[in-house]
Design a protein around this motif. Structure first.
Motif, short mmCIF file in Angstrom:
data_model
loop_
_atom_site.label_atom_id
_atom_site.label_comp_id
_atom_site.label_asym_id
_atom_site.label_seq_id
_atom_site.Cartn_x
_atom_site.Cartn_y
_atom_site.Cartn_z
N LEU A 41 0.86 -1.02 -0.18
CA LEU A 41 0.30 0.74 0.01
C LEU A 41 0.72 1.02 0.43
CD1 LEU A 41 -2.87 -1.10 1.97
CD2 LEU A 41 -3.27 -1.05 0.08
N HIS A 42 2.16 1.37 0.19
CA HIS A 42 2.93 2.35 0.48
C HIS A 42 4.41 1.84 1.05
CE1 HIS A 42 3.85 6.41 1.86
NE2 HIS A 42 4.65 6.39 2.48
N GLU A 43 5.39 2.90 0.33
CA GLU A 43 6.51 2.38 0.66
C GLU A 43 6.99 3.61 0.83
OE1 GLU A 43 10.09 -0.15 -0.52
OE2 GLU A 43 9.30 0.12 -1.84
N GLU A 44 8.21 4.07 2.19
CA GLU A 44 9.39 5.13 1.73
C GLU A 44 10.55 5.12 2.64
OE1 GLU A 44 8.16 8.55 4.89
OE2 GLU A 44 6.41 7.80 4.43
N LEU A 45 10.93 5.53 2.05
CA LEU A 45 12.51 5.23 2.97
C LEU A 45 12.51 6.97 3.20
CD1 LEU A 45 13.94 4.31 -0.36
CD2 LEU A 45 13.51 2.86 1.26
N THR A 46 13.59 6.96 4.27
CA THR A 46 13.31 7.97 4.71
C THR A 46 15.29 8.22 5.25
OG1 THR A 46 12.77 7.45 7.52
CG2 THR A 46 11.86 8.86 6.12
N ALA A 47 15.79 8.94 5.69
CA ALA A 47 17.72 9.63 5.16
C ALA A 47 17.47 9.95 7.00
CB ALA A 47 18.17 9.95 4.52
N SER A 48 18.71 10.37 7.70
CA SER A 48 19.23 11.14 8.39
C SER A 48 20.51 10.40 8.77
CB SER A 48 18.24 11.45 9.93
OG SER A 48 18.39 9.75 10.46
N GLY A 49 21.27 12.59 9.69
CA GLY A 49 22.65 11.14 9.67
C GLY A 49 23.18 13.16 11.00
N GLY A 50 24.48 12.54 10.49
CA GLY A 50 25.15 13.95 11.50
C GLY A 50 26.81 13.25 11.38
N TYR A 51 27.15 14.06 12.71
CA TYR A 51 28.99 14.31 12.84
C TYR A 51 28.50 13.22 14.60
CZ TYR A 51 28.65 16.31 8.45
OH TYR A 51 27.82 16.60 7.28
N LEU A 52 29.99 12.93 14.48
CA LEU A 52 29.94 11.96 15.67
C LEU A 52 30.84 13.28 16.27
CD1 LEU A 52 30.43 8.25 16.02
CD2 LEU A 52 28.42 9.92 17.10
N LYS A 53 30.80 14.15 17.89
CA LYS A 53 31.58 15.47 18.04
C LYS A 53 32.41 14.77 19.46
CE LYS A 53 31.61 18.22 14.46
NZ LYS A 53 31.73 18.74 13.72
N GLU A 54 33.34 15.40 19.82
CA GLU A 54 33.48 15.03 21.18
C GLU A 54 32.42 15.80 21.89
OE1 GLU A 54 37.69 17.26 21.89
OE2 GLU A 54 38.63 16.27 20.68
N ARG A 55 32.19 16.21 22.12
CA ARG A 55 30.54 16.53 23.24
C ARG A 55 29.55 15.91 22.13
NH1 ARG A 55 31.52 22.53 25.56
NH2 ARG A 55 34.32 22.13 25.41
N GLY A 56 29.25 15.15 21.62
CA GLY A 56 28.29 14.44 21.33
C GLY A 56 28.02 14.43 19.72
N PHE A 57 26.46 14.52 19.40
CA PHE A 57 26.60 14.66 18.23
C PHE A 57 25.57 15.39 17.34
CE2 PHE A 57 23.12 13.12 15.60
CZ PHE A 57 23.60 12.13 14.55
N LYS A 58 26.16 15.47 16.17
CA LYS A 58 25.01 17.30 15.85
C LYS A 58 25.27 16.03 14.34
CE LYS A 58 26.60 21.47 13.23
NZ LYS A 58 27.26 21.81 12.38
N ARG A 59 23.36 17.16 14.30
CA ARG A 59 22.89 16.43 13.23
C ARG A 59 22.75 17.81 12.24
NH1 ARG A 59 16.30 16.64 12.68
NH2 ARG A 59 16.58 15.01 10.96
N GLU A 60 23.09 16.50 11.17
CA GLU A 60 23.05 16.97 9.70
C GLU A 60 21.47 16.97 9.00
OE1 GLU A 60 23.68 18.87 6.50
OE2 GLU A 60 25.41 18.70 7.69
N PRO A 61 21.26 18.52 8.82
CA PRO A 61 19.49 18.28 8.60
C PRO A 61 19.24 18.92 7.40
CG PRO A 61 20.80 21.18 8.73
CD PRO A 61 22.01 19.56 9.74
N SER A 62 20.28 17.76 6.13
CA SER A 62 20.25 17.87 4.89
C SER A 62 20.66 17.23 4.29
CB SER A 62 20.45 19.26 4.10
OG SER A 62 22.24 19.19 3.94
N VAL A 63 20.15 15.77 4.62
CA VAL A 63 21.05 14.04 4.04
C VAL A 63 19.60 14.13 3.41
CG1 VAL A 63 21.00 12.23 4.73
CG2 VAL A 63 21.76 14.24 6.31
N VAL A 64 20.56 14.12 1.85
CA VAL A 64 19.63 13.30 0.55
C VAL A 64 19.88 12.06 0.49
CG1 VAL A 64 18.96 14.31 -1.83
CG2 VAL A 64 19.92 15.99 -0.02
N LEU A 65 18.87 11.24 -0.09
CA LEU A 65 19.09 10.02 -0.90
C LEU A 65 19.32 10.40 -2.16
CD1 LEU A 65 16.50 8.39 1.10
CD2 LEU A 65 18.59 7.97 1.26
N ARG A 66 20.35 8.96 -2.77
CA ARG A 66 20.54 9.82 -4.09
C ARG A 66 20.46 8.04 -4.89
NH1 ARG A 66 25.99 13.62 -3.25
NH2 ARG A 66 24.91 14.99 -3.09
N SER A 67 19.67 8.48 -5.86
CA SER A 67 20.28 6.73 -6.40
C SER A 67 21.11 6.42 -7.22
CB SER A 67 18.27 6.31 -7.04
OG SER A 67 18.60 7.66 -7.79
#
Length: 74
Positions: A48-74
């Motif tokens: 009925l429905h299929e969806e791919l989602t992507a998220s990501g970021g950078y591991l820093k010394e003080r934690g995790f910083k999210r990348e707001p513009s992760v794009v899936l490429r085929s």
């Protein structure tokens, strides 16, 4: 993939982790990208429905910083 979700831990053949490397001048640290798939099927197993989602970021010394513009490429 569907069978792997329900397989016992000692018989799994598919690992959903992949490691890639980039040249030092393209990325200055560790980065993480997570790609997920949502699949909704009806009672008769029709898709009925299929969806791919992507998220990501950078591991820093003080934690995790999210990348707001992760794009899936085929």
């Amino acid at each position: 993939m569907r069978a792997e979700v329900w397989a016992q831990d000692d018989v799994k053949r598919l690992h959903r982790i992949d490691v890639r490397t980039l040249p030092d001048d393209e990325l200055d640290g560790l980065a993480v990208v997570v790609i997920s798939r949502l699949l909704i099927t009806g009672g008769n197993h029709h898709q009925l429905h299929e969806e791919l989602t992507a998220s990501g970021g950078y591991l820093k010394e003080r934690g995790f910083k999210r990348e707001p513009s992760v794009v899936l490429r085929s």
